[in-house]
Scaffold this motif. Structure first.
Motif, PDB file in Angstrom:
ATOM      1  N   LYS A 763      14.182  59.657  32.032  1.00  0.00           N
ATOM      2  CA  LYS A 763      13.753  58.691  31.016  1.00  0.00           C
ATOM      3  C   LYS A 763      14.768  57.563  30.873  1.00  0.00           C
ATOM      4  O   LYS A 763      14.407  56.383  30.800  1.00  0.00           O
ATOM      5  CB  LYS A 763      13.570  59.397  29.672  1.00  0.00           C
ATOM      6  CG  LYS A 763      12.325  60.262  29.599  1.00  0.00           C
ATOM      7  CD  LYS A 763      12.163  60.834  28.197  1.00  0.00           C
ATOM      8  CE  LYS A 763      10.892  61.671  28.090  1.00  0.00           C
ATOM      9  NZ  LYS A 763      10.697  62.215  26.735  1.00  0.00           N
ATOM     10  N   LYS A 768      12.789  54.317  29.730  1.00  0.00           N
ATOM     11  CA  LYS A 768      11.691  54.695  28.852  1.00  0.00           C
ATOM     12  C   LYS A 768      12.243  55.406  27.618  1.00  0.00           C
ATOM     13  O   LYS A 768      13.126  56.251  27.714  1.00  0.00           O
ATOM     14  CB  LYS A 768      10.710  55.619  29.568  1.00  0.00           C
ATOM     15  CG  LYS A 768      10.132  55.038  30.859  1.00  0.00           C
ATOM     16  CD  LYS A 768       9.299  53.803  30.601  1.00  0.00           C
ATOM     17  CE  LYS A 768       8.673  53.279  31.894  1.00  0.00           C
ATOM     18  NZ  LYS A 768       7.894  52.043  31.671  1.00  0.00           N
ATOM     19  N   ILE A 773       6.432  58.444  29.368  1.00  0.00           N
ATOM     20  CA  ILE A 773       6.846  59.234  30.526  1.00  0.00           C
ATOM     21  C   ILE A 773       6.773  58.370  31.775  1.00  0.00           C
ATOM     22  O   ILE A 773       5.697  57.878  32.147  1.00  0.00           O
ATOM     23  CB  ILE A 773       5.943  60.471  30.708  1.00  0.00           C
ATOM     24  CG1 ILE A 773       5.913  61.304  29.418  1.00  0.00           C
ATOM     25  CG2 ILE A 773       6.420  61.315  31.887  1.00  0.00           C
ATOM     26  CD1 ILE A 773       7.239  61.848  28.991  1.00  0.00           C
TER      27      ILE A 773
END
Length: 1003
Positions: A763, A768, A773
């Protein structure tokens, strides 16, 4: 030979203004000193460096033979003699004694005090008489509970401290005779008592017992005073009787003996408990455990002088943790947790210190340079007096207690000087005519007296001393008071001040690089540690100074172990950790100067730096220090250089400098792939991607993965407990994502990274946040399924993947990067992905608007549902975002219901939404026990829908024909007729009826 340091543990001294020559004296808590002379006891106020001032005085019944004070209960107890009769008396509430003629209340032990007398007891001192059937010889007070133990011939009597509560503000102190300990074949001359531990000493014997609360193995408590002697005891008694019958021309000596633990029960000393408390339910002790028995042999060469062969100075020293007061009453005992207990006793020329909690072991042996007269043990020191010297020795009590208190001592986290380290003498101070010594708080009390010119011989038969039964305690009658005596209070200097002096003294050894520097600094460390353990004795603000001194001492010890070539060089690591010094601060303490052109780095420093850099400290070294570290390891530990360069602390190293040292390495002796990857990482850091490709092109992907497993920090680094991808990991994400996923999977297989840590890494790598995801993480989850990792929860992984597939399908969200594997790849490589049922393809072909990514996610989800390991019921609640109005939602819903064996509902759905898929569905699913649904469910439904007509009429009609063909094969003619509709056209069904009727003859 004991090493002597000429330090100054003793500070100022003052003379106690006694009116008469002291016969007995003892400390009274933190602020008082008691001195007994004649039939009088004087109390003096002792406060810090201020002059000692008289506080009060009170008369005794007779001459004081023994004197003891208990801080728990704040009472004084004395054995007094008058007209050759001895008395045991406790002086309670003595602080209320204003003048010598003030009124005193005398009461018998156990006497109940009535409420009307409460004001009387509050304002005046009380004397508690404790009658005994035998002559009391010695006394000891428990420093924790305040209980009183009295030694008599062949027995010990325990008086438990208790309080009579008259009102909430003023409790009256009292005692209860609760236990008699019968000890046969030994007569105590000194005893010591602490929280159930009892030490008994005769002229040449020491016995240590433990009184335990719970009966063992159902053993009952003996209420009779005597037990039959064991054979050994009887034999011992016979031998003692024979000793008395021996001719005066012979001396029979028993051999020395040391028995530890359970073996001490074989000493021949019989011990029996006799409870005497009024309430059996409140009995404290039920069982006795033998811990130590030691017997010494007399020195025959000097047997004429009996004092030369006697033990002295028995003492139990507790070290405990003090909690907050559990009551608001003053002078009540505090709740104390016993941490360690030590027992000391001494011969004239040798002293012995034992550890007696948990295990019994001899810790230290003290060899005195001359004959000792008395000794006193404290948590920091052993003070010994000879005729003309006050000697101060170091002790190892704090070292043993530290290991009891903290299980991390003697690990890479914490360290402490060893218990068996050689003891030393800090000071031998000249004092003329020393006679007695005692200690309380930070004061040493000394009695000095000039010896008379001649002492006539008073001993005629010293041989009887060698018999146990023939031994009796004879208290010397003091000579006529003579001039030339003094009672001194010697103040010990503060631990911080003495610590600083010891550190300054140790500097004389630094240049020589000897063990003496470590030894003295270890003594200083133990001094500070002991002071911190005894926090109740500290002055205000002294604890902060001690904590600073403690950290400083750890830094000094770390310096010694890092610079001196010893077998304990590894101790540099825990000491530096305990010092609180940062890695940069430690490196600045290193002497980098080179005189002859060659630099030698000791093992301790290398050990500390390598471990510190492996631990991912939240600290970045400057470029200058980083270069010095690289130079050091290139010279001493070249194999560690790739690992060192991967540490986050080395972030500021110049990549060109690092590359130059890496190129000098001879990789024949260790992993060349690790050096290659470190070079590649430096090339990426410099932005030279051609160099990066040249470094890695000669190695296979599998070998590169093995290199990352050897050093995970090439990809992942931690800072402030957060995970960050390296520049090399970012480069791999863009150029070789498959290698990156395989490498993280390899780290997980080898327990180099956890499941949640790996998810977090991807991640962060893909930028992110929250629940978003990235596709690279989905690729990693799919790789985990293929690898079948044992530590991965399969259903949890299924849930992650299906949730992501469903979310993308519902949002028609394409992946942010190209997936590494297609659905076909997963089906071929992983058993958890099943072959998609044929009828599903009929559904999918009807959606002509789906793009490739959408189709791939749908195929992967369908394949998982068709797989053998998937728990369908767990995913059904999460299918809500997939509407049945879409082909994806319809196929997934029907698939799940089929796996749940809801065939009839699936047939209804397909007839309504996709009639062309009904027959393929029935051919695949309606088999074996489900074949009856062909004529019980599908045939009636098709007939009904054909009657209704509509745009799907032709589809229904063709499906009906297929269904009738199957039913005609499966059923007998009569059964077939029964399932046909009554209102159907005969001509339509006739061909199937004819086939069914001929079926039997054909077969």
């Amino acid at each position: 030979m004991v090493q002597l340091y000429n330090l100054h543990p003793f500070g100022s001294q003052q003379v106690v203004p006694c009116k008469l020559e002291p016969e007995r004296f003892c400390g009274g808590g933190p602020d008082a000193l008691f001195v007994a002379a004649g039939c009088k006891v004087e109390a003096f106020a002792v406060a810090g460096q201020e002059l000692c001032q008289p506080r009060c005085a009170f008369s005794t019944l007779g001459r004081v033979l023994r004197l003891a004070y208990s801080e728990a209960g704040d009472y004084l107890v004395a054995i007094e003699e008058k007209n050759q009769t001895t008395f045991l008396r406790a002086y309670v509430n003595w602080r209320s004694k204003r003048t010598e003629n003030s009124r005193v209340c005398i009461r018998m032990v156990g006497h109940n005090v009535e409420a009307p007398f409460q004001e009387t007891f509050r304002d005046q001192m009380s004397i508690v008489e404790m009658p005994l059937s035998e002559t009391p010889l010695c006394i000891s007070c428990c420093p924790v509970k305040g209980d009183l133990l009295v030694g008599c011939t062949n027995k010990l009597v325990l008086f438990s401290l208790k309080y009579q509560i008259i009102n909430e503000e003023f409790p009256v102190l009292d005692f209860e005779r609760s236990l008699i300990i019968h000890i046969h074949n030994i007569t105590p001359i000194e005893i010591s008592f602490c929280v159930g531990y009892v030490a008994v000493m005769s002229d040449l014997e020491v016995l240590i017992l433990k009184l335990e609360s719970n009966p063992k193995n159902g053993e009952s408590v003996h209420h009779h005073p005597h037990e039959p002697n064991s054979p050994m005891t009887q034999a011992e008694g016979t031998n003692n009787e024979n000793l008395q019958l021996e001719s005066d021309d012979f001396v029979i000596c028993q051999k020395p003996m040391e028995l530890l633990g359970k073996n001490s029960e074989q000493s021949g000393v019989s011990v029996t408990l006799e409870p005497t408390g009024l309430d059996d339910e409140k009995m404290k002790y039920f069982h006795v455990q033998h811990l130590l028995y030691r017997r010494f042999a007399p020195d025959i060469s000097s047997y004429v002088l009996s004092d030369d062969i006697k033990l002295h100075s028995l003492q139990l020293l507790p070290i405990y943790q003090t909690d907050s007061l559990t009551s608001e009453r003053k002078n009540l005992s505090q709740e104390k947790k016993l941490l360690s207990l030590f027992c000391f006793f001494s011969l004239p020329h040798v002293g012995y210190l034992y550890l007696v909690v948990k295990s019994v072991e001899l810790m230290s042996v003290y060899q005195y340079p001359e004959k000792s007269q008395q000794a006193v043990l404290t948590p920091q020191f052993l003070h010994v007096i000879t005729s003309n010297n006050l000697q101060c020795f170091t002790v190892r009590c704090s070292a043993a207690a530290a290991r009891e208190e903290d299980p991390y001592v003697d690990s890479t986290l914490k360290a402490c000087p060893p218990v068996n380290m050689d003891i030393c003498a800090l000071r031998i101070q000249l004092f003329i005519g020393l006679k007695a010594i005692c200690h309380f708080k930070n004061h040493i009390i000394l009695l000095t007296k000039a010896d008379p010119e001649a002492i006539p011989e008073r001993r005629e038969a010293p041989r009887k001393l060698l018999s146990r039964k023939g031994t009796s305690v004879k208290l010397k009658t003091p000579p006529v008071t003579e001039a030339g005596w003094n009672l001194y209070i010697v103040n010990t200097i503060s631990p911080v001040q003495l610590y600083k002096e010891m550190v300054d003294y140790s500097n004389t050894y630094k240049t020589a690089k000897t063990q003496s520097c470590i030894h003295l600094l270890s003594e200083a460390h133990l001094l500070v540690r002991a002071a911190l353990m005894d926090a109740s004795q500290l002055e205000p603000g002294e604890k902060e100074e001690l904590l600073e001194a403690f950290k400083e001492s750890c830094g000094h010890l770390g310096d010694c172990y890092s610079r001196l070539d010893t077998q304990y060089s590894h101790l540099a690591l825990p000491y530096y950790k305990m010092s609180g010094l940062s890695l940069a601060e430690v490196l600045t303490r290193v002497d980098w100067a080179v005189e002859d052109g060659s630099q030698k780095y000791e093992r301790g420093l290398i050990f500390y730096i390598s471990h510190s850099l492996y631990e991912n400290l939240d600290e970045e070294l400057s470029e200058e220090l980083a270069v010095k570290v690289v130079q050091m390891f290139h010279m001493v530990e070249p194999k560690q250089l790739p690992h060192i360069l991967c540490s986050p602390s080395m972030k500021n190293i110049n990549p060109l400098t690092a590359m130059s040292y890496l190129r000098k390495l001879d990789t024949s002796g260790f992993s060349s792939i690790l050096v290659t990857l470190t070079k590649a990482a430096m090339a990426v850091k410099m932005g030279d991607f051609d160099m990066y490709r040249n470094e890695v092109k000669s190695h296979s992907e599998m070998k590169l993965v093995c290199g990352f497993i050897l050093e995970p920090r090439l990809l992942i680094q931690q800072k402030k407990e957060q995970m960050f991808p390296t520049e090399l990991a970012v480069h791999l994400k863009e150029t070789q994502p498959g290698l990156l996923v395989a490498s993280i999977l390899g780290l997980q297989k080898n327990n180099k990274i956890g499941i949640e840590e790996a998810d977090s890494f991807f991640k962060v790598l893909c930028g992110k946040n929250g629940d978003t995801i990235p596709q690279l993480l989905v690729d990693f989850w799919e790789a985990q399924l293929i690898a079948c990792l044992p530590d991965v929860l399969l259903q949890e992984l299924f849930f992650k993947l299906t949730s992501q597939y469903i979310w993308r399908l519902s949002k028609r969200q394409p992946p942010d990067t190209i997936p590494l594997r297609t659905s076909k790849d997963l089906i071929n490589a992983c058993s958890h992905y099943g072959l998609i049922y044929p009828w599903v393809n009929v559904l999918i072909t009807s959606d002509s608007l789906a793009d490739k990514n959408y189709t791939e996610d749908l195929s992967k989800l369908q394949s998982l549902i068709c797989g053998p390991s998937f728990d369908i019921a767990s995913i059904v609640p999460f299918l809500e975002p997939l509407s049945e109005d879409t082909v994806a939602g319809l196929s997934v819903q029907v698939l799940c219901r089929t796996r749940l064996k809801e065939y009839e509902q699936c047939i209804d759905t397909l007839l309504e939404r996709c009639p062309e898929a009904v027959i393929p569905y029935a051919n695949h699913e309606l088999k074996e026990e489900n074949r009856t649904l062909w004529w019980k469910k599908l045939l009636p439904e098709l007939c009904q829908r054909i009657k209704c007509g509509g745009e799907n009429y032709q589809l229904y009609l063709s499906s009906l024909k297929e269904t009738l063909s199957v039913v005609a094969v499966e059923l007998e003619l009569r059964d077939f007729l029964n399932v046909l509709p009554e209102d159907g056209t005969a001509a339509f069904f006739l061909p199937y009826l004819l086939y069914c009727s001929r079926k039997k003859s054909l077969t």
